[in-house]
Structures are given as structure tokens and as C-alpha cells.
Design a protein around this motif. Structure first.
Motif, mmCIF file in Angstrom:
data_model
loop_
_atom_site.group_PDB
_atom_site.id
_atom_site.type_symbol
_atom_site.label_atom_id
_atom_site.label_comp_id
_atom_site.label_asym_id
_atom_site.label_seq_id
_atom_site.Cartn_x
_atom_site.Cartn_y
_atom_site.Cartn_z
ATOM 1 N N SER A 1 0.825 -1.211 0.000
ATOM 2 C CA SER A 1 0.000 0.000 0.000
ATOM 3 C C SER A 1 0.859 1.260 0.000
ATOM 4 O O SER A 1 0.589 2.206 -0.742
ATOM 5 C CB SER A 1 -0.927 -0.002 1.216
ATOM 6 N N PHE A 2 1.901 1.275 0.823
ATOM 7 C CA PHE A 2 2.726 2.477 0.943
ATOM 8 C C PHE A 2 3.542 2.725 -0.316
ATOM 9 O O PHE A 2 3.706 3.867 -0.752
ATOM 10 C CB PHE A 2 3.653 2.372 2.159
ATOM 11 N N ASN A 3 4.035 1.644 -0.944
ATOM 12 C CA ASN A 3 4.922 1.798 -2.102
ATOM 13 C C ASN A 3 4.174 1.940 -3.428
ATOM 14 O O ASN A 3 4.762 2.378 -4.415
ATOM 15 C CB ASN A 3 5.896 0.619 -2.173
ATOM 16 N N LYS A 4 2.912 1.555 -3.468
ATOM 17 C CA LYS A 4 2.060 1.769 -4.638
ATOM 18 C C LYS A 4 2.714 1.313 -5.952
ATOM 19 O O LYS A 4 3.036 2.133 -6.823
ATOM 20 C CB LYS A 4 1.661 3.247 -4.741
ATOM 21 N N PRO A 5 2.913 0.011 -6.141
ATOM 22 C CA PRO A 5 3.554 -0.477 -7.371
ATOM 23 C C PRO A 5 2.829 -0.061 -8.645
ATOM 24 O O PRO A 5 3.440 0.046 -9.704
ATOM 25 C CB PRO A 5 3.544 -1.997 -7.191
ATOM 26 N N ARG A 6 1.510 0.174 -8.553
ATOM 27 C CA ARG A 6 0.764 0.590 -9.739
ATOM 28 C C ARG A 6 0.587 2.109 -9.795
ATOM 29 O O ARG A 6 -0.095 2.619 -10.691
ATOM 30 C CB ARG A 6 -0.608 -0.080 -9.774
ATOM 31 N N GLY A 7 1.155 2.806 -8.838
ATOM 32 C CA GLY A 7 1.143 4.259 -8.896
ATOM 33 C C GLY A 7 -0.015 4.934 -8.194
ATOM 34 O O GLY A 7 -0.114 6.167 -8.222
ATOM 35 N N PHE B 1 0.870 4.828 7.882
ATOM 36 C CA PHE B 1 1.838 3.816 7.468
ATOM 37 C C PHE B 1 1.494 3.192 6.115
ATOM 38 O O PHE B 1 2.389 2.760 5.397
ATOM 39 C CB PHE B 1 1.969 2.736 8.541
ATOM 40 N N MET B 2 0.208 3.135 5.759
ATOM 41 C CA MET B 2 -0.159 2.576 4.461
ATOM 42 C C MET B 2 -0.303 3.658 3.392
ATOM 43 O O MET B 2 -0.433 3.331 2.208
ATOM 44 C CB MET B 2 -1.467 1.787 4.584
ATOM 45 N N ASP B 3 -0.278 4.911 3.776
ATOM 46 C CA ASP B 3 -0.482 6.036 2.852
ATOM 47 C C ASP B 3 -1.707 5.790 1.974
ATOM 48 O O ASP B 3 -1.702 6.015 0.769
ATOM 49 C CB ASP B 3 0.766 6.256 1.992
ATOM 50 N N TRP B 4 -2.776 5.342 2.611
ATOM 51 C CA TRP B 4 -4.016 4.975 1.930
ATOM 52 C C TRP B 4 -5.125 5.842 2.522
ATOM 53 O O TRP B 4 -5.669 5.537 3.567
ATOM 54 C CB TRP B 4 -4.295 3.493 2.149
ATOM 55 N N GLN B 5 -5.430 6.925 1.829
ATOM 56 C CA GLN B 5 -6.384 7.899 2.343
ATOM 57 C C GLN B 5 -7.736 7.725 1.651
ATOM 58 O O GLN B 5 -7.826 7.805 0.429
ATOM 59 C CB GLN B 5 -5.849 9.314 2.142
ATOM 60 N N LEU B 6 -8.747 7.491 2.454
ATOM 61 C CA LEU B 6 -10.095 7.252 1.954
ATOM 62 C C LEU B 6 -11.037 8.357 2.427
ATOM 63 O O LEU B 6 -10.800 8.996 3.454
ATOM 64 C CB LEU B 6 -10.621 5.906 2.465
ATOM 65 N N ILE B 7 -12.095 8.562 1.673
ATOM 66 C CA ILE B 7 -13.180 9.437 2.108
ATOM 67 C C ILE B 7 -14.196 8.548 2.811
ATOM 68 O O ILE B 7 -14.887 7.753 2.174
ATOM 69 C CB ILE B 7 -13.818 10.170 0.918
#
Length: 261
Positions: free
Chosen positions: A22-28, A215-221
Motif C-alpha cells: 500500500s505504501f509503495n504503490k507499485p501501480r502508482g 503507514f499505508m499512505d491509503w487515504q479514503l473518504i
């Protein structure tokens, strides 16, 4: 967030294959279909999980069983069940549109697909990698993977016809209200009489959103049931649709549905 992300504890947490992906975002971008496969515990990502360190696997045992991930797995089951119910309701020859379809993992557990009771299942996603995975895994069946975006839908760039079921399971988590309303209005146009639209959103009762954002840099609404009702009420004439909003089993995902009368 920058302080937390650069804290020394991060080097341990990033050993978790779910957090690391999630943090590294291989697909961007955040929340890609392979990330979902990791928390689905799907076999396609077993190699990635298997490469983790012993500590990483221990942390993964915790993160993958977090209520938010459990809700995500339940969502996949709800989608498959909704497809099967649409087939039962229409008596077969059912046509379905999945928006932001990802890898369409619900198709793997969908009884009506295995029974050849679906006429057409358009699976639209803006990520060509996801479309490629769908084409590889279920292409050649009634499933029709295609590249397409929210913008393309709003611009009416695709000649798709009409459907008995339209759903968007992981898209609204990233849409501001204005776009969420416009998209619902557009997707409602695809519904035949008796047709259903289903959308889902991680709810504001998710307790792990702090970890996900940092830590996951995954921001949701995140949205509440009231937020879902507001989107529905701003989008359609309630005299023309039967509408409902409900929570999943652990209330980490909230669902909205509309059925054209």
C-alpha cells in the motif's frame, strides 16, 4: 503524518506485505486491485505474502484480520450474492455493469456465472493492468473487461446499453460529493425498469483509518449512512426509485442501493 511515516518503527511495519504494498504503490495509486487481493487472501498474492519476513508475516496476521479488511472480504461476498440475486430476479439473460471492477474477484464465487445464467457482464476499470488480469483470468466468458474511467462515463464516451444491475464497490471511497452525485446520476441512467444500482463506501466507523492513512499512505473518504442518503437524495427522484442504506456486519463498510421502479 510525515513524522509517523519517517519514524523508526516504520522499518518494522513495512515488513508487513499489506502495509508495504500500500505504501509503495507499485501501480502508482492507492487501493489497487492487487492490494485488495492481499487482504482478500487471494492465491494470486500468496507469493508476495510468502516472501515476507517472519516478523512481517506476524504483522500481516494482524493487519489482514483488521475489521476494515474483514469488511472488504465481506463486500466481495455481498457483490457475488447481489449478482446472483439479480439473475434470480430477472430469470436469466441478465446484464451487469461493474464500475472500477479491479480484478472482479466476486466473479470467482458467483454461482450464476458458473451456471451460465448471465448474458453480459461488462467490467470497466481505468487500470490497464487490472483489465489485463481480468482478460487473462475470465476473458472469453460472458465477462467483457474494458478500459474506462469516471470521466469517460460522465462524458458519455462509452456505448454500453442498459443493465439489470450496475455496481461500484470500491470507487466512492475516493470521490468528493459533487463527483459522487454526478456519477450516481449517470449510472442510474443505465438501469432498466426494475434494475438495481449498488455502491459501497468505507464508513466513518473504521477505527484503523489512522494506520491506513499514515503507514499505508491509503487515504479514503469515509462516509456515514447519512452521507450515503445525502448522495442518493441529491442524485435521483425518490419517486422513481426504491432506495436503501445499510451497514455490513461489522459496520466498517456502508452500502447504498437504488432500484428503478
Amino acid at each position: 503524518m510525515p513524522f509517523v511515516q519517517n519514524h523508526a518503527v516504520g522499518k518494522f511495519l513495512f515488513e508487513d506485505p499489506l502495509t508495504h504494498w500500500s505504501f509503495n504503490k507499485p501501480r502508482g495509486y492507492s487501493g489497487d486491485a492487487s492490494l485488495l487481493d492481499i487482504y482478500y487472501k487471494h492465491s494470486s498474492m500468496s507469493g508476495h505474502v510468502g516472501e515476507a519476513s517472519a516478523l512481517g508475516k506476524q504483522i500481516y496476521d494482524c493487519t489482514v484480520n483488521d475489521p476494515a479488511c474483514a469488511a472488504g472480504r465481506e463486500r466481495c461476498e455481498i457483490l457475488a450474492r447481489t449478482v446472483d440475486e439479480a439473475v434470480e430476479r430477472t430469470g436469466g439473460a441478465t446484464e451487469i455493469l461493474a464500475v472500477a471492477a479491479g480484478h472482479l474477484r466476486e466473479a470467482e464465487i458467483c454461482k450464476s456465472l458458473r451456471a451460465n445464467q448471465i448474458k453480459r457482464w461488462v467490467a470497466l476499470d481505468q487500470d490497464p493492468v487490472s483489465v489485463g488480469v481480468m482478460t487473462r483470468d475470465i476473458g472469453g466468458s460472458v465477462v467483457d473487461p474494458m478500459i474506462g474511467s469516471v470521466l469517460g462515463l460522465l462524458k458519455r464516451s462509452y456505448d454500453l446499453g442498459t443493465f439489470d444491475l450496475v455496481y461500484a464497490s470500491g470507487l466512492y471511497d475516493y470521490l468528493q460529493q459533487k463527483i459522487a452525485v454526478k456519477l450516481l446520476q449517470r449510472l442510474a441512467e443505465f438501469l432498466r425498469p426494475g434494475g438495481q444500482f449498488l455502491f459501497a463506501n468505507f464508513s466513518d466507523e473504521v477505527t484503523s483509518d489512522g494506520y491506513m492513512e499514515t503507514f499505508m499512505d491509503w487515504q479514503l473518504i469515509l462516509r456515514s449512512a447519512d452521507d450515503m442518503w445525502e448522495i442518493i437524495n441529491m442524485s435521483v427522484d425518490r419517486n422513481q426509485f426504491d432506495c436503501d442504506v445499510w451497514y455490513g456486519a461489522n459496520r466498517n463498510i456502508v452500502y447504498g442501493s437504488l432500484r428503478r421502479k
